[in-house]
Design a protein around this motif. Structure first.
Motif, PDB file in Angstrom:
ATOM      1  N   GLY A  83      40.402  44.661  45.868  1.00  0.00           N
ATOM      2  CA  GLY A  83      40.531  45.953  46.789  1.00  0.00           C
ATOM      3  C   GLY A  83      39.622  46.928  45.907  1.00  0.00           C
ATOM      4  O   GLY A  83      39.492  46.989  44.564  1.00  0.00           O
ATOM      5  N   TRP A  84      39.065  47.891  46.681  1.00  0.00           N
ATOM      6  CA  TRP A  84      38.457  49.174  46.065  1.00  0.00           C
ATOM      7  C   TRP A  84      38.773  50.286  46.985  1.00  0.00           C
ATOM      8  O   TRP A  84      38.678  50.544  48.273  1.00  0.00           O
ATOM      9  CB  TRP A  84      36.681  48.845  45.869  1.00  0.00           C
ATOM     10  N   LYS A  85      38.266  51.513  46.153  1.00  0.00           N
ATOM     11  CA  LYS A  85      38.575  52.815  46.632  1.00  0.00           C
ATOM     12  C   LYS A  85      37.425  53.771  45.958  1.00  0.00           C
ATOM     13  O   LYS A  85      37.573  53.781  44.674  1.00  0.00           O
ATOM     14  CB  LYS A  85      39.711  53.439  46.718  1.00  0.00           C
ATOM     15  N   SER A  86      36.541  54.421  46.728  1.00  0.00           N
ATOM     16  CA  SER A  86      35.347  55.038  46.168  1.00  0.00           C
ATOM     17  C   SER A  86      35.358  56.380  46.926  1.00  0.00           C
ATOM     18  O   SER A  86      35.552  56.345  48.068  1.00  0.00           O
ATOM     19  CB  SER A  86      34.128  54.386  46.120  1.00  0.00           C
ATOM     20  N   ASP A  87      35.156  57.375  45.982  1.00  0.00           N
ATOM     21  CA  ASP A  87      34.891  58.692  46.939  1.00  0.00           C
ATOM     22  C   ASP A  87      33.285  58.690  47.430  1.00  0.00           C
ATOM     23  O   ASP A  87      32.934  59.628  48.400  1.00  0.00           O
ATOM     24  CB  ASP A  87      35.060  59.997  45.902  1.00  0.00           C
ATOM     25  N   ASN A  88      32.629  57.677  46.978  1.00  0.00           N
ATOM     26  CA  ASN A  88      31.014  57.618  47.224  1.00  0.00           C
ATOM     27  C   ASN A  88      31.271  57.148  48.656  1.00  0.00           C
ATOM     28  O   ASN A  88      31.668  56.056  49.230  1.00  0.00           O
ATOM     29  CB  ASN A  88      30.467  56.895  46.391  1.00  0.00           C
ATOM     30  N   PRO A  89      30.433  57.805  49.708  1.00  0.00           N
ATOM     31  CA  PRO A  89      30.673  57.449  51.290  1.00  0.00           C
ATOM     32  C   PRO A  89      29.816  56.017  51.315  1.00  0.00           C
ATOM     33  O   PRO A  89      29.826  55.406  52.222  1.00  0.00           O
ATOM     34  CB  PRO A  89      29.854  58.836  51.999  1.00  0.00           C
ATOM     35  N   ASP A  90      28.753  55.886  50.446  1.00  0.00           N
ATOM     36  CA  ASP A  90      27.975  54.435  50.399  1.00  0.00           C
ATOM     37  C   ASP A  90      28.742  53.539  50.118  1.00  0.00           C
ATOM     38  O   ASP A  90      28.539  52.172  50.317  1.00  0.00           O
ATOM     39  CB  ASP A  90      26.765  54.733  49.543  1.00  0.00           C
ATOM     40  N   VAL A  91      29.901  53.680  49.483  1.00  0.00           N
ATOM     41  CA  VAL A  91      30.835  52.535  49.080  1.00  0.00           C
ATOM     42  C   VAL A  91      32.129  52.489  49.729  1.00  0.00           C
ATOM     43  O   VAL A  91      32.607  51.437  50.249  1.00  0.00           O
ATOM     44  CB  VAL A  91      31.058  52.800  47.330  1.00  0.00           C
ATOM     45  N   GLY A  92      32.739  53.663  49.953  1.00  0.00           N
ATOM     46  CA  GLY A  92      34.184  53.796  50.557  1.00  0.00           C
ATOM     47  C   GLY A  92      35.292  52.810  50.393  1.00  0.00           C
ATOM     48  O   GLY A  92      35.204  52.902  49.150  1.00  0.00           O
ATOM     49  N   SER A  93      36.124  52.612  51.025  1.00  0.00           N
ATOM     50  CA  SER A  93      37.216  51.561  50.636  1.00  0.00           C
ATOM     51  C   SER A  93      37.528  50.502  51.327  1.00  0.00           C
ATOM     52  O   SER A  93      36.921  50.577  52.735  1.00  0.00           O
ATOM     53  CB  SER A  93      38.558  52.593  50.414  1.00  0.00           C
ATOM     54  N   GLY A  94      37.859  49.478  50.996  1.00  0.00           N
ATOM     55  CA  GLY A  94      38.089  48.159  51.710  1.00  0.00           C
ATOM     56  C   GLY A  94      38.712  47.157  50.707  1.00  0.00           C
ATOM     57  O   GLY A  94      39.175  47.609  49.549  1.00  0.00           O
ATOM     58  N   GLU A  95      38.595  46.066  51.243  1.00  0.00           N
ATOM     59  CA  GLU A  95      39.127  44.789  50.410  1.00  0.00           C
ATOM     60  C   GLU A  95      38.393  43.418  50.608  1.00  0.00           C
ATOM     61  O   GLU A  95      37.878  43.530  51.716  1.00  0.00           O
ATOM     62  CB  GLU A  95      40.400  44.521  50.097  1.00  0.00           C
ATOM     63  N   GLN A  96      38.322  42.586  50.035  1.00  0.00           N
ATOM     64  CA  GLN A  96      37.567  41.335  50.111  1.00  0.00           C
ATOM     65  C   GLN A  96      38.515  40.307  49.733  1.00  0.00           C
ATOM     66  O   GLN A  96      39.194  40.500  48.808  1.00  0.00           O
ATOM     67  CB  GLN A  96      36.184  41.271  49.148  1.00  0.00           C
ATOM     68  N   GLU A  97      38.796  39.329  50.513  1.00  0.00           N
ATOM     69  CA  GLU A  97      39.760  38.309  50.404  1.00  0.00           C
ATOM     70  C   GLU A  97      39.005  36.995  50.466  1.00  0.00           C
ATOM     71  O   GLU A  97      38.338  36.634  51.424  1.00  0.00           O
ATOM     72  CB  GLU A  97      40.885  38.317  51.594  1.00  0.00           C
ATOM     73  N   ILE A  98      39.268  36.199  49.525  1.00  0.00           N
ATOM     74  CA  ILE A  98      38.824  34.575  49.412  1.00  0.00           C
ATOM     75  C   ILE A  98      39.544  33.882  50.658  1.00  0.00           C
ATOM     76  O   ILE A  98      40.888  33.893  50.402  1.00  0.00           O
ATOM     77  CB  ILE A  98      39.063  33.769  48.336  1.00  0.00           C
ATOM     78  N   VAL A  99      38.956  33.505  51.705  1.00  0.00           N
ATOM     79  CA  VAL A  99      39.645  32.802  52.905  1.00  0.00           C
ATOM     80  C   VAL A  99      39.493  31.010  52.718  1.00  0.00           C
ATOM     81  O   VAL A  99      39.831  30.467  53.641  1.00  0.00           O
ATOM     82  CB  VAL A  99      39.110  33.413  53.981  1.00  0.00           C
ATOM     83  N   GLY A 100      38.321  30.741  52.057  1.00  0.00           N
ATOM     84  CA  GLY A 100      38.118  29.368  52.184  1.00  0.00           C
ATOM     85  C   GLY A 100      37.074  28.935  50.941  1.00  0.00           C
ATOM     86  O   GLY A 100      36.147  29.847  50.389  1.00  0.00           O
ATOM     87  N   ILE A 101      37.292  28.046  50.249  1.00  0.00           N
ATOM     88  CA  ILE A 101      36.612  27.476  49.214  1.00  0.00           C
ATOM     89  C   ILE A 101      36.312  25.941  49.034  1.00  0.00           C
ATOM     90  O   ILE A 101      37.366  25.122  49.553  1.00  0.00           O
ATOM     91  CB  ILE A 101      37.311  27.635  47.578  1.00  0.00           C
ATOM     92  N   THR A 102      35.119  25.635  49.118  1.00  0.00           N
ATOM     93  CA  THR A 102      34.893  24.293  49.046  1.00  0.00           C
ATOM     94  C   THR A 102      34.088  24.135  47.473  1.00  0.00           C
ATOM     95  O   THR A 102      33.155  24.568  47.254  1.00  0.00           O
ATOM     96  CB  THR A 102      33.654  23.690  49.994  1.00  0.00           C
ATOM     97  N   PRO A 103      34.800  23.565  46.470  1.00  0.00           N
ATOM     98  CA  PRO A 103      34.719  23.680  45.207  1.00  0.00           C
ATOM     99  C   PRO A 103      33.121  23.183  44.891  1.00  0.00           C
ATOM    100  O   PRO A 103      32.655  22.151  45.457  1.00  0.00           O
ATOM    101  CB  PRO A 103      35.454  22.858  44.520  1.00  0.00           C
TER     102      PRO A 103
END
Length: 179
Positions: A83-103
């Motif tokens: 997850g991330w949080k930034s005051d820069n409006p070009d970045v904003g805030s949110g999160e990224q989740e790994i939902v699938g892996i094929t090694p």
């Protein structure tokens, strides 16, 4: 009075035409960029599968190096959240989740943007052996913007913007790994 009617009609047309056009524009967009890195697939995959490493090459993370980060779970595994949080409006805030892996082949992500606006998109990285010491990396992103926000896709050049950012990230990854 006639001038006021004309201005009112002109304003109505200026507002109505884009909204009508929006009905005929796609709501979805998809971007995919690729690069060849001169390293074996296992080295490239082992580095890129870790979301915490994106701070070293992702255009979005490099835009605000002082952004706040949080991590949940074991990096490089399904369910890991960055997850991330930034005051820069070009970045904003949110999160990224790994939902699938094929090694050694593909990693799928769900991106949840919270600010400056809420949306959910899908992304992936795929890896293909091109030889003993070469790996092709594809970085893709797909999203959806409902009507009337779908007008932003062509008006803001979103696909080109995202494409450029992905290509910058891939170039950074290549430079970093080939040192």
């Amino acid at each position: 009075m006639k001038l006021l009617k004309t201005l009112g009609l002109l304003l109505l047309v200026i507002i109505a035409v884009p909204l009508i056009i929006g009905f005929f524009l796609p709501n979805e967009y998809e971007v995919n960029e690729e690069i060849v890195i001169d390293l074996p697939i296992d080295e490239v995959y082992d580095y890129a599968k870790l979301l915490e490493n994106q701070k070293e090459y992702s255009k979005w993370q490099l835009t605000d190096p002082s952004m706040e980060h949080y991590f949940e779970g074991e990096d490089g595994t399904v369910g890991f959240i960055s997850g991330w949080k930034s005051d820069n409006p070009d970045v904003g805030s949110g999160e990224q989740e790994i939902v699938g892996i094929t090694p050694m082949k593909r990693i799928d992500y769900e991106l949840r943007f919270l600010e400056p606006f809420e949306s959910t998109s899908n992304a992936f990285m795929s890896f293909q052996r091109m030889g003993d010491n070469q790996t092709q990396v594809n970085w893709g992103f797909e999203g959806e913007m409902g009507y009337p926000m779908n007008l932003m896709i062509p008006l803001m050049g979103m696909e080109k913007m995202i494409s450029d950012d992905l290509q910058t990230g891939l170039q950074n990854l290549k430079s970093l790994l080939e040192k």
